[in-house]
Design an enzyme around this catalytic site. Sequence first.
Site, PDB file in Angstrom:
ATOM      1  NE  ARG A 120      -0.452   0.239   4.969  1.00 39.62           N
ATOM      2  CZ  ARG A 120       0.453   1.019   5.530  1.00 39.62           C
ATOM      3  NH1 ARG A 120       0.869   2.105   4.906  1.00 39.62           N
ATOM      4  NH2 ARG A 120       0.964   0.720   6.716  1.00 39.62           N
ATOM      5  N   GLY A 164       1.831   5.031   1.708  1.00 37.69           N
ATOM      6  CA  GLY A 164       2.026   5.465   3.072  1.00 37.69           C
ATOM      7  C   GLY A 164       3.187   4.767   3.754  1.00 37.69           C
ATOM      8  CG  HIS A 197      -3.949  -2.022  11.344  1.00 40.64           C
ATOM      9  ND1 HIS A 197      -4.541  -0.802  11.155  1.00 40.64           N
ATOM     10  CD2 HIS A 197      -3.294  -2.292  10.180  1.00 40.64           C
ATOM     11  CE1 HIS A 197      -4.279  -0.355   9.948  1.00 40.64           C
ATOM     12  NE2 HIS A 197      -3.517  -1.243   9.339  1.00 40.64           N
ATOM     13  CB  ILE A 201      -6.543   7.004   4.285  1.00 41.45           C
ATOM     14  CG1 ILE A 201      -7.818   7.446   4.999  1.00 41.45           C
ATOM     15  CG2 ILE A 201      -6.883   6.427   2.911  1.00 41.45           C
ATOM     16  CD1 ILE A 201      -8.548   8.583   4.304  1.00 41.45           C
ATOM     17  N   GLY A 202      -4.520   4.343   3.859  1.00 46.17           N
ATOM     18  CA  GLY A 202      -3.453   3.854   2.988  1.00 46.17           C
ATOM     19  C   GLY A 202      -4.078   3.028   1.884  1.00 46.17           C
ATOM     20  CG  LEU A 215     -11.391   3.365   6.275  1.00 44.78           C
ATOM     21  CD1 LEU A 215     -12.040   3.692   7.614  1.00 44.78           C
ATOM     22  CD2 LEU A 215     -12.290   3.850   5.138  1.00 44.78           C
ATOM     23  CB  CYS A 222       1.410   8.062   9.319  1.00 44.74           C
ATOM     24  SG  CYS A 222      -0.034   7.063   9.704  1.00 44.74           S
TER      25      CYS A 222
END
Length: 211
Positions: free
Chosen positions: A72, A74, A79, A144-145, A157, A174
């Site tokens: 992705r 970013g 998480h 968001i990535g 997201l 990030c």
Amino acid sequence: MAWDIEHLGFAPEFVDYREALEVQRRTHADVVDGKKNSTFLVLEHSPVYTAGKRTEDHERPRDGTEVIDIDRGGKITWHGPGQLVIYPIYRLNDQKEVRLFVDQIEKAGIELLAEYGITAQQVEGRSGVWITEGPGPDRKILAIGIRIHNGVSMHGLALNCSNELAGFENIVPCGIPDAATTSISIETGTQTTPEQAAQRLLELLDKHITA
């Protein structure tokens, strides 16, 4: 809604990141081939660090904790429990409209947060949704990535609902050293779980996304 919804698991049935990634890949292939409609995967992960393609070595965990490198955009993020994750496997009307797609996700998140009494906004040059009011640095509440491949998005997201922030303290989240993180529960003083926030956010994404 303009897409199908698949709930992969909320607490206490946390979803392993690698398993969710395989579901993403299979779903993405099916959407690209026209075998499935655009599909939003909704879940809550067990704890994990993931690193986008632009992650630098000094941004990774200071204690050597495992990081899953993915394709992705970013940089690195965390998480885990208490965080709502939505992966839109979405066929864009125009695959050049990536910035518009991200903008629409951000606006849906801002509208959701306003319903919780939280004033949030976009910040020029930084993806996601931010809270800039109050003392201290800006605080990211929604990350968001996204990756677009063959006109269909992957990844997505992450909205901090009721998660602890300790996972972010072990990295440069990030890749932004002068910013902090926060959650709905911290900002409001009231516990809000991912499962409680999910349906309304999906409704607002349906309202905003036209890319």
